[in-house]
Design a protein around this motif. Structure first.
Motif, mmCIF file in Angstrom:
data_model
loop_
_atom_site.group_PDB
_atom_site.id
_atom_site.type_symbol
_atom_site.label_atom_id
_atom_site.label_comp_id
_atom_site.label_asym_id
_atom_site.label_seq_id
_atom_site.Cartn_x
_atom_site.Cartn_y
_atom_site.Cartn_z
ATOM 1 N N ARG A 5 -2.100 -0.638 13.435
ATOM 2 C CA ARG A 5 -0.988 -1.373 14.041
ATOM 3 C C ARG A 5 -1.397 -1.960 15.385
ATOM 4 O O ARG A 5 -1.064 -3.110 15.702
ATOM 5 C CB ARG A 5 0.221 -0.453 14.218
ATOM 6 C CG ARG A 5 0.914 -0.064 12.929
ATOM 7 C CD ARG A 5 2.015 0.946 13.195
ATOM 8 N NE ARG A 5 3.083 0.346 13.962
ATOM 9 C CZ ARG A 5 4.139 -0.253 13.443
ATOM 10 N NH1 ARG A 5 4.260 -0.364 12.121
ATOM 11 N NH2 ARG A 5 5.088 -0.767 14.208
ATOM 12 N N VAL A 6 -2.108 -1.169 16.184
ATOM 13 C CA VAL A 6 -2.514 -1.628 17.509
ATOM 14 C C VAL A 6 -3.492 -2.791 17.399
ATOM 15 O O VAL A 6 -3.369 -3.807 18.106
ATOM 16 C CB VAL A 6 -3.131 -0.469 18.312
ATOM 17 C CG1 VAL A 6 -3.757 -0.993 19.600
ATOM 18 C CG2 VAL A 6 -2.071 0.577 18.628
ATOM 19 N N ILE A 7 -4.462 -2.679 16.511
ATOM 20 C CA ILE A 7 -5.465 -3.742 16.337
ATOM 21 C C ILE A 7 -4.792 -5.034 15.889
ATOM 22 O O ILE A 7 -5.083 -6.123 16.407
ATOM 23 C CB ILE A 7 -6.546 -3.306 15.329
ATOM 24 C CG1 ILE A 7 -7.394 -2.176 15.918
ATOM 25 C CG2 ILE A 7 -7.431 -4.487 14.957
ATOM 26 C CD1 ILE A 7 -8.384 -1.573 14.942
ATOM 27 N N THR A 8 -3.877 -4.936 14.922
ATOM 28 C CA THR A 8 -3.181 -6.126 14.438
ATOM 29 C C THR A 8 -2.337 -6.753 15.540
ATOM 30 O O THR A 8 -2.323 -7.976 15.712
ATOM 31 C CB THR A 8 -2.280 -5.770 13.242
ATOM 32 O OG1 THR A 8 -3.076 -5.209 12.201
ATOM 33 C CG2 THR A 8 -1.568 -7.000 12.712
ATOM 34 N N ALA A 9 -1.619 -5.908 16.306
ATOM 35 C CA ALA A 9 -0.776 -6.420 17.386
ATOM 36 C C ALA A 9 -1.619 -7.132 18.448
ATOM 37 O O ALA A 9 -1.247 -8.218 18.925
ATOM 38 C CB ALA A 9 0.023 -5.285 18.016
ATOM 39 N N LEU A 10 -2.767 -6.550 18.808
ATOM 40 C CA LEU A 10 -3.630 -7.166 19.812
ATOM 41 C C LEU A 10 -4.208 -8.479 19.303
ATOM 42 O O LEU A 10 -4.334 -9.457 20.062
ATOM 43 C CB LEU A 10 -4.755 -6.207 20.196
ATOM 44 C CG LEU A 10 -4.331 -4.962 20.992
ATOM 45 C CD1 LEU A 10 -5.527 -4.042 21.202
ATOM 46 C CD2 LEU A 10 -3.713 -5.361 22.328
ATOM 47 N N ALA A 11 -4.552 -8.521 18.018
ATOM 48 C CA ALA A 11 -5.086 -9.756 17.445
ATOM 49 C C ALA A 11 -4.034 -10.869 17.467
ATOM 50 O O ALA A 11 -4.343 -12.026 17.782
ATOM 51 C CB ALA A 11 -5.561 -9.493 16.016
ATOM 52 N N PRO A 256 -1.817 -5.921 8.620
ATOM 53 C CA PRO A 256 -2.099 -4.498 8.416
ATOM 54 C C PRO A 256 -1.409 -3.612 9.438
ATOM 55 O O PRO A 256 -1.486 -3.843 10.637
ATOM 56 C CB PRO A 256 -3.633 -4.425 8.559
ATOM 57 C CG PRO A 256 -4.109 -5.793 8.204
ATOM 58 C CD PRO A 256 -3.051 -6.725 8.691
ATOM 59 N N GLY A 257 -0.712 -2.609 8.932
ATOM 60 C CA GLY A 257 0.012 -1.699 9.795
ATOM 61 C C GLY A 257 1.402 -2.162 10.159
ATOM 62 O O GLY A 257 2.209 -1.396 10.684
ATOM 63 N N HIS A 258 1.707 -3.431 9.904
ATOM 64 C CA HIS A 258 3.016 -4.003 10.252
ATOM 65 C C HIS A 258 3.745 -4.554 9.034
ATOM 66 O O HIS A 258 4.886 -5.002 9.163
ATOM 67 C CB HIS A 258 2.852 -5.131 11.275
ATOM 68 C CG HIS A 258 2.379 -4.672 12.617
ATOM 69 N ND1 HIS A 258 3.249 -4.392 13.661
ATOM 70 C CD2 HIS A 258 1.136 -4.427 13.090
ATOM 71 C CE1 HIS A 258 2.549 -4.012 14.711
ATOM 72 N NE2 HIS A 258 1.263 -4.020 14.397
ATOM 73 N N GLY A 259 3.128 -4.557 7.884
ATOM 74 C CA GLY A 259 3.753 -5.146 6.712
ATOM 75 C C GLY A 259 3.435 -6.624 6.624
ATOM 76 O O GLY A 259 2.272 -7.027 6.687
#
Length: 282
Positions: A5-11, A256-259
């Motif tokens: 979730r963190v990686i996807t949000a940062l991207a 990924p991690g967020h739907g």
């Protein structure tokens, strides 16, 4: 899962923030129109259309957004269009939540599919026009939805069921409570007052959504903010209802991690057009 979730949000932030503050509008418009097209593809899947038709929906949504840009609606949209979008969300959202999950599948599939594509295109147009008005304006609308969501989460966790025994919509989203809704509304008002004060002290050239409301008086700002808060919840519930009808947990696995994209923008879909409706008609 948390790391994902963190990686996807940062991207996403690494893509969206430079586009949002770019000197030219096209990076933000290009990135967001691709996200809406992805949402249109997800919408087709949620409504059980053929995979080819789901991809066609993405292309139709993309084409509608580009057409709106070409005819100049990003700069100036007919106010009647925002009134139509607002009415559709209020009436359709209320009907869907009242009738429940099972009633959604009774609608003809082409009608469900087409209505969703139109609302997605209108949400993108509102996003693009908000950006055209200024980053301060657009961010104020986006933060309104985020504030409503964050305050609703913490109030729901702390007080859910203590003040009002009945759940908000147990058949659609069992975790949501009326206390959460009230907390979300409180959060929106707190943010609106703080943001308006910031606009006044900094003498900004691009007024925020809150400043435009409060300068009309509390008799305009209070019901408008209550409506925006309520419709952010409606957007969330409508997407949850459609997912339950489709038997899916997430709209897709694109994030990924967020739907999926719809899982992240569901509350924005009604609030963005409603914000433009309010500033156009006040």
């Amino acid at each position: 899962m948390l790391k994902q979730r963190v990686i996807t949000a940062l991207a996403l932030l690494a893509l969206l923030l430079p586009a949002l503050f770019a000197s030219q509008p096209w990076p933000f418009m290009a990135l967001t129109v691709l996200l809406m097209a992805a949402g249109a593809w997800e919408w087709g899947r949620l409504n059980g259309v053929h995979p080819v038709q789901a991809w066609l929906g993405a292309l139709l949504c993309l084409a509608a957004c580009l057409l709106a840009q070409q005819v100049g609606w990003v700069q100036s949209t007919p106010p009647q269009l925002w009134l139509l979008a607002g009415a559709m969300w209020v009436l359709l959202g209320a009907w869907m939540i009242h009738r429940g999950v099972s009633a959604w599948a009774l609608w003809p599939r082409p009608l469900r599919w087409g209505a969703g594509l139109m609302l997605l295109a209108l949400a993108w147009l509102a996003l693009a026009q908000g950006h055209h008005r200024g980053v301060n304006f657009l961010l104020s609308v986006l933060v309104l939805v985020w504030a409503a969501d964050v305050f609703a989460y913490f109030f729901g966790r702390a007080l859910g069921g203590q003040w009002i025994a009945a759940k908000l919509a147990p058949a659609i989203s069992p975790g949501k409570s009326w206390e959460g809704v009230l907390g979300g509304m409180l959060g929106v008002f707190l943010v609106s007052w703080a943001w308006t004060a910031f606009d006044q002290t900094q003498a900004v050239t691009e007024p925020s959504f809150y400043t435009l409301l409060w300068t009309q008086g509390a008799w305009v700002a209070v019901p408008a903010l209550l409506l925006m808060s309520a419709m952010s919840v409606v957007g969330d519930l409508v997407e949850s209802l459609v997912k339950r009808s489709a038997g899916m947990k997430d709209s897709s696995g694109l994030l990924p991690g967020h739907g999926g994209v719809l899982d992240r923008v569901d509350a924005l879909l009604p609030t963005l057009p409603l914000a433009m409706m309010l500033v156009a008609w006040i």
